[in-house]
Design a protein around this motif. Structure first.
Motif, PDB file in Angstrom:
ATOM      1  N   TYR A 240       0.823  -1.208   0.000  1.00 31.50           N
ATOM      2  CA  TYR A 240       0.000   0.000   0.000  1.00 31.50           C
ATOM      3  C   TYR A 240       0.863   1.266   0.000  1.00 31.50           C
ATOM      4  O   TYR A 240       0.361   2.363  -0.209  1.00 31.50           O
ATOM      5  CB  TYR A 240      -0.933  -0.007   1.208  1.00 31.50           C
ATOM      6  CG  TYR A 240      -1.980   1.076   1.210  1.00 31.50           C
ATOM      7  CD1 TYR A 240      -2.864   1.234   0.138  1.00 31.50           C
ATOM      8  CD2 TYR A 240      -2.108   1.937   2.294  1.00 31.50           C
ATOM      9  CE1 TYR A 240      -3.823   2.231   0.141  1.00 31.50           C
ATOM     10  CE2 TYR A 240      -3.080   2.928   2.315  1.00 31.50           C
ATOM     11  CZ  TYR A 240      -3.936   3.075   1.233  1.00 31.50           C
ATOM     12  OH  TYR A 240      -4.898   4.063   1.243  1.00 31.50           O
ATOM     13  N   HIS A 241       2.152   1.108   0.178  1.00 26.37           N
ATOM     14  CA  HIS A 241       3.077   2.254   0.183  1.00 26.37           C
ATOM     15  C   HIS A 241       3.792   2.438  -1.157  1.00 26.37           C
ATOM     16  O   HIS A 241       4.662   3.304  -1.278  1.00 26.37           O
ATOM     17  CB  HIS A 241       4.128   2.070   1.284  1.00 26.37           C
ATOM     18  CG  HIS A 241       3.572   2.181   2.673  1.00 26.37           C
ATOM     19  ND1 HIS A 241       2.789   1.211   3.229  1.00 26.37           N
ATOM     20  CD2 HIS A 241       3.693   3.164   3.604  1.00 26.37           C
ATOM     21  CE1 HIS A 241       2.456   1.569   4.461  1.00 26.37           C
ATOM     22  NE2 HIS A 241       2.987   2.751   4.705  1.00 26.37           N
ATOM     23  N   VAL A 242       3.439   1.634  -2.157  1.00 27.49           N
ATOM     24  CA  VAL A 242       4.162   1.641  -3.427  1.00 27.49           C
ATOM     25  C   VAL A 242       3.221   1.964  -4.586  1.00 27.49           C
ATOM     26  O   VAL A 242       2.135   1.392  -4.693  1.00 27.49           O
ATOM     27  CB  VAL A 242       4.828   0.263  -3.687  1.00 27.49           C
ATOM     28  CG1 VAL A 242       5.615   0.291  -5.001  1.00 27.49           C
ATOM     29  CG2 VAL A 242       5.735  -0.127  -2.524  1.00 27.49           C
ATOM     30  N   ILE A 243       3.667   2.896  -5.443  1.00 21.61           N
ATOM     31  CA  ILE A 243       2.965   3.187  -6.693  1.00 21.61           C
ATOM     32  C   ILE A 243       3.821   2.625  -7.823  1.00 21.61           C
ATOM     33  O   ILE A 243       4.994   2.981  -7.952  1.00 21.61           O
ATOM     34  CB  ILE A 243       2.757   4.698  -6.904  1.00 21.61           C
ATOM     35  CG1 ILE A 243       1.967   5.295  -5.745  1.00 21.61           C
ATOM     36  CG2 ILE A 243       2.039   4.964  -8.222  1.00 21.61           C
ATOM     37  CD1 ILE A 243       1.895   6.821  -5.792  1.00 21.61           C
ATOM     38  N   GLU A 244       3.256   1.758  -8.632  1.00 20.85           N
ATOM     39  CA  GLU A 244       3.975   1.155  -9.749  1.00 20.85           C
ATOM     40  C   GLU A 244       3.766   1.944 -11.039  1.00 20.85           C
ATOM     41  O   GLU A 244       2.713   2.536 -11.256  1.00 20.85           O
ATOM     42  CB  GLU A 244       3.490  -0.268  -9.976  1.00 20.85           C
ATOM     43  CG  GLU A 244       3.842  -1.245  -8.891  1.00 20.85           C
ATOM     44  CD  GLU A 244       3.381  -2.648  -9.235  1.00 20.85           C
ATOM     45  OE1 GLU A 244       4.242  -3.497  -9.534  1.00 20.85           O
ATOM     46  OE2 GLU A 244       2.160  -2.896  -9.217  1.00 20.85           O
ATOM     47  N   GLY A 245       4.803   1.942 -11.882  1.00 25.32           N
ATOM     48  CA  GLY A 245       4.679   2.529 -13.209  1.00 25.32           C
ATOM     49  C   GLY A 245       4.807   4.032 -13.272  1.00 25.32           C
ATOM     50  O   GLY A 245       4.701   4.623 -14.347  1.00 25.32           O
ATOM     51  N   THR A 246       5.070   4.670 -12.130  1.00 21.54           N
ATOM     52  CA  THR A 246       5.166   6.132 -12.087  1.00 21.54           C
ATOM     53  C   THR A 246       6.291   6.554 -11.143  1.00 21.54           C
ATOM     54  O   THR A 246       6.346   6.075 -10.000  1.00 21.54           O
ATOM     55  CB  THR A 246       3.855   6.771 -11.597  1.00 21.54           C
ATOM     56  OG1 THR A 246       2.795   6.417 -12.483  1.00 21.54           O
ATOM     57  CG2 THR A 246       3.970   8.287 -11.552  1.00 21.54           C
ATOM     58  N   VAL A 247       7.157   7.418 -11.632  1.00 21.03           N
ATOM     59  CA  VAL A 247       8.163   8.036 -10.764  1.00 21.03           C
ATOM     60  C   VAL A 247       7.643   9.435 -10.439  1.00 21.03           C
ATOM     61  O   VAL A 247       7.756  10.353 -11.246  1.00 21.03           O
ATOM     62  CB  VAL A 247       9.541   8.102 -11.454  1.00 21.03           C
ATOM     63  CG1 VAL A 247      10.568   8.734 -10.511  1.00 21.03           C
ATOM     64  CG2 VAL A 247       9.993   6.702 -11.864  1.00 21.03           C
ATOM     65  N   ALA A 248       7.042   9.566  -9.266  1.00 19.68           N
ATOM     66  CA  ALA A 248       6.361  10.809  -8.888  1.00 19.68           C
ATOM     67  C   ALA A 248       7.264  11.654  -7.990  1.00 19.68           C
ATOM     68  O   ALA A 248       7.257  11.506  -6.760  1.00 19.68           O
ATOM     69  CB  ALA A 248       5.041  10.503  -8.194  1.00 19.68           C
ATOM     70  N   TYR A 249       8.062  12.524  -8.606  1.00 18.65           N
ATOM     71  CA  TYR A 249       8.882  13.447  -7.827  1.00 18.65           C
ATOM     72  C   TYR A 249       7.974  14.470  -7.144  1.00 18.65           C
ATOM     73  O   TYR A 249       6.843  14.740  -7.592  1.00 18.65           O
ATOM     74  CB  TYR A 249       9.888  14.151  -8.729  1.00 18.65           C
ATOM     75  CG  TYR A 249      10.851  13.219  -9.434  1.00 18.65           C
ATOM     76  CD1 TYR A 249      11.748  12.440  -8.714  1.00 18.65           C
ATOM     77  CD2 TYR A 249      10.856  13.125 -10.825  1.00 18.65           C
ATOM     78  CE1 TYR A 249      12.634  11.587  -9.360  1.00 18.65           C
ATOM     79  CE2 TYR A 249      11.736  12.276 -11.482  1.00 18.65           C
ATOM     80  CZ  TYR A 249      12.618  11.507 -10.746  1.00 18.65           C
ATOM     81  OH  TYR A 249      13.485  10.661 -11.392  1.00 18.65           O
ATOM     82  N   SER A 250       8.471  15.061  -6.076  1.00 16.29           N
ATOM     83  CA  SER A 250       7.629  15.951  -5.278  1.00 16.29           C
ATOM     84  C   SER A 250       7.127  17.152  -6.072  1.00 16.29           C
ATOM     85  O   SER A 250       6.021  17.643  -5.842  1.00 16.29           O
ATOM     86  CB  SER A 250       8.388  16.431  -4.030  1.00 16.29           C
ATOM     87  OG  SER A 250       9.490  17.251  -4.388  1.00 16.29           O
TER      88      SER A 250
END
Length: 373
Positions: A240-250
């Motif tokens: 639940y702490h991981v988003i796959e397929g996206t590098v979401a910088y701040s």
């Protein structure tokens, strides 16, 4: 005839003046008075067989560690034995695509691709390793690399014929995998949790991920939950702490809902805290350290463990965050550890001069040998 000679003389003098005014080539600049604090960089470029590459480079930004930075780096364990290939990768990580001038930087982080695309320190998805750049206050410019190492520009906007140079006070290691990065930044509890759930290898090899990593205190805040969690429930919590397929910088985060690895939704909100500072929240947890670069994405450190069965109350960045597990008792989260406690090194040690922890110093020594994939 006399007029022709005068015109020829005038053209020749003009061409000479223009050539004298032209920006120097990179190796010429490093050998001049302007490069007197970059002699170790010049030697390293030659040792890595990069002189021709950098001489031919156009429209680039070079982050140039000064002699003090290189001295601290070379004092690290095993770095005196660094291979040519690994040195080349380390140096190319300091070369950014495009010309980045000091005036281009703001307090909002920007993410600049380096020319590092080959070798064991490349991004896992084939993308280019990035460096984070931002302005702190009115004049301080920072560039951050892997292992959460942050450098400050000591002298900027030095022009050469291929682009621009900023002299920095630290050598920036390339981003490494998630577990190595967590070790270097002393995030021991998440490492123990991943190890217990047998997710370490899968997360290290995943491509394009954004991981919200609870700090150690966050795990201790719900010690009773962690210590009694089954493999299945712990795995669910961690995914639940991981988003796959996206590098979401701040810099790209905004009010939105995104799907986590376990299929459930995360709520991202951006607001102001009680001091007026921009604060990013994930459900009810606050991001307390953003943009920790890794070789397969980015880590954002948060102050609470997220609950896949409870998105929590409406986020309020002006108030302290609360644990998302009602009734959980605090204490010590008993999780396996693979490395000893991460002490702060003396300021006059090599690790202290680089501004990294003792564990990061150990990793940097391993990095020098080029055995981290």
């Amino acid at each position: 005839m006399q007029l022709s000679k005068q015109l020829f003389t005038l053209v020749s003098m003009t061409c000479l003046a223009l050539s004298q005014a032209a920006d120097p080539m990179i190796m010429e600049l490093l050998a001049s008075d302007a490069g007197k604090d970059l002699t170790m960089l010049a030697e390293s470029i030659k040792s890595a067989d990069l002189a021709d590459t950098l001489t031919m480079a156009k429209n680039v930004t070079i982050l140039a560690p000064n002699n003090e930075a290189f001295k601290a780096f070379m004092e690290m364990p095993k770095n005196k034995e660094i291979s040519q290939d690994v040195l080349k990768q380390a140096l190319t990580y300091h070369v950014l695509e495009g010309m980045v001038k000091s005036k281009d930087l703001t307090m909002m982080p920007m993410y600049y691709p380096s020319i590092l695309v080959e070798g064991q320190f490349r991004m896992l998805d084939g993308m280019k390793q990035v460096v984070t750049g931002f302005k702190h206050g009115d004049s301080m410019i920072h560039f951050n690399g892997g292992l959460a190492v942050s450098s400050m520009v000591t002298k900027g906007d030095i022009m050469f014929d291929g682009g621009i140079i900023h002299i920095i006070d630290k050598v920036l290691p390339p981003p490494m995998n998630i577990s190595m990065t967590a070790e270097a930044t002393n995030m021991t509890k998440i490492l123990g949790a991943l190890k217990k759930a047998k997710l370490t290898d899968a997360l290290d090899k995943a491509k394009k991920v954004t991981v919200f990593v609870p700090n150690d205190m966050a795990f201790d805040n719900i010690a009773s939950v962690v210590n009694n969690a089954t493999m299945e429930s712990l795995t669910s919590i961690l995914k639940y702490h991981v988003i796959e397929g996206t590098v979401a910088y701040s810099g790209g985060l905004k009010d939105m809902e995104v799907k986590a690895m376990d299929g459930k939704m995360l709520k991202i909100t951006v607001g102001k805290d009680d001091k007026g500072a921009t604060t990013v929240m994930v459900n009810g947890a606050k991001v307390i350290m953003a943009d920790v670069l890794t070789s397969n994405g980015v880590i954002h450190v948060i102050d609470q463990v997220l609950n896949p069965d409870n998105m929590g109350e409406k986020p309020d960045p002006t108030k302290p965050s609360k644990p998302a597990f009602p009734g959980a008792a605090s204490g010590t989260a008993n999780l396996p550890s693979s490395m000893p406690e991460n002490p702060t090194p003396p300021k006059n040690s090599a690790a202290g001069k680089m501004g990294i922890s003792s564990i990061a110093a150990l990793i940097a020594g391993v990095f020098a040998f080029g055995i981290i994939a």
